[in-house]
Write an enzyme that holds these catalytic residues in place. Structure first.
Site, mmCIF file in Angstrom:
data_model
loop_
_atom_site.group_PDB
_atom_site.id
_atom_site.type_symbol
_atom_site.label_atom_id
_atom_site.label_comp_id
_atom_site.label_asym_id
_atom_site.label_seq_id
_atom_site.Cartn_x
_atom_site.Cartn_y
_atom_site.Cartn_z
ATOM 1 C CG HIS A 39 -1.781 1.061 1.581
ATOM 2 N ND1 HIS A 39 -2.671 1.407 0.748
ATOM 3 C CD2 HIS A 39 -1.428 2.145 2.629
ATOM 4 C CE1 HIS A 39 -3.548 3.022 0.835
ATOM 5 N NE2 HIS A 39 -3.147 3.211 2.142
ATOM 6 C CG HIS A 61 0.400 9.237 1.068
ATOM 7 N ND1 HIS A 61 0.861 7.877 2.487
ATOM 8 C CD2 HIS A 61 -1.076 9.033 0.901
ATOM 9 C CE1 HIS A 61 -0.560 7.809 2.629
ATOM 10 N NE2 HIS A 61 -1.321 7.764 2.619
#
Length: 327
Positions: free
Chosen positions: A40, A117
């Site tokens: 992830h 991110h």
């Protein structure tokens, strides 16, 4: 090209060839009916501590980071970092699904693309794709899914640039979407890469791109709550998805389910024990599992699941919580 970040984590290299060691009875099974571990936010091991907050974040986050960076920025960095292994080390640990969230920095006149991110990475997308290719060339029977998504700040020109680089780097290793991918068929044709691309306009133009994998987010911090969510979603079965432009093309799939608890605990059933490749909390921090077969999870701290589409166009779907394929 060496990985951009070296770690002291002891990677179990025996997992680097696990697909080539699968029993022959699985070689003709569609990949969406196999279990693939993945990572992830794959590239968060190399986030740039000096990076600005990405353009996709809220005005409030940007404001706070600008006003009190000494407090806010360390929190952002800690929250955003989900991996410590390099992409090569993740592949060696057994991950076969790479979660690539791609972005272009605001006000950057170049064509350079980065991963993101909340903040951007120190490495470019192109450099990492070359690194992945180098690993594939030494592991000719391993197959991976590159999930290209997010696309923060990408214009049509930048999409064309990215797709051109993907084709240039992986070339004949790219599996076209007009086939039902199995290990045997991919080995026979030299295919090793399936690209899931989160932009319908570009997917329609390029047979080398597969439709985006739908993402269901469990958004649970407690193990019990996550398991309950996953079991509830599992009972619903694979969702039917109609691909834009192909009304008759119905694909049953299951999303990539994501919870928020770190690490992966013991998996109980014999079927699930076979999925424990790279599910060691000391190897991959956050795990996604793509699942195409039935699976009941118990005592699992953190899992991401992907269920495949039953179709020629896209056999994969993403969820945030539980499934039989991916990381």
């Amino acid at each position: 090209m060496e990985g951009p970040l070296q770690t002291s984590v002891d990677v179990c290299h025996e997992n680097g060839q696990w697909m080539s060691r699968l029993p022959e009875k699985l070689w003709d099974t569609p990949l969406y009916n196999l279990a693939l571990p993945g990572s992830h936010d794959t590239m968060t091991y190399c986030l740039d501590k000096n990076s600005a907050v990405s353009g996709n974040e809220s005005k409030l986050v940007k404001f706070l980071n600008k006003c009190i960076p000494c407090i806010v920025h360390p929190v952002i960095m800690k929250w955003s970092t989900t991996q410590v292994l390099t992409v090569t080390e993740q592949l060696e640990a057994g991950a076969r699904y790479l979660d690539f969230r791609i972005a272009h920095k605001a006000n950057d006149p170049s064509l350079n693309l980065y991963f993101v991110h909340m903040v951007y990475t120190t490495v470019t997308v192109q450099d990492v794709l070359w690194e992945v290719l180098k690993w594939l060339e030494t592991h000719p029977q391993e197959v991976i899914i590159l999930a290209c998504r997010n696309f923060d700040g990408l214009t049509r020109r930048l999409h064309r640039h990215l797709i051109a680089r993907i084709k240039e780097i992986f070339h004949y290793k790219l599996c076209p979407r007009n086939v039902v991918p199995t290990l045997r068929s991919m080995w026979q044709h030299g295919h090793q890469v399936i690209v899931s691309y989160e932009d319908d306009l570009e997917v329609e133009k390029h047979r080398e791109l597969w439709p985006a994998i739908p993402y269901w987010w469990g958004n649970k911090t407690a193990t019990r709550a996550l398991i309950q969510y996953l079991e509830r979603m599992k009972r619903r079965g694979r969702p039917v998805v109609i691909h834009k432009g192909h009304e008759d093309d119905q694909r049953a799939g299951a999303p990539l389910l994501r919870g928020q608890t770190e690490g992966v605990g013991a998996v109980q059933s014999a079927e699930e024990k076979a999925l424990r490749v790279c599910m060691n909390k000391e190897r991959l921090s956050y795990i996604d599992i793509l699942i195409g077969a039935k699976c009941s999870l118990q005592n699992t701290d953190f899992l991401l699941y992907l269920w495949g589409f039953n179709s020629h166009s896209n056999p994969f779907v993403q969820t945030s919580g539980s499934s039989i394929w991916r990381a």
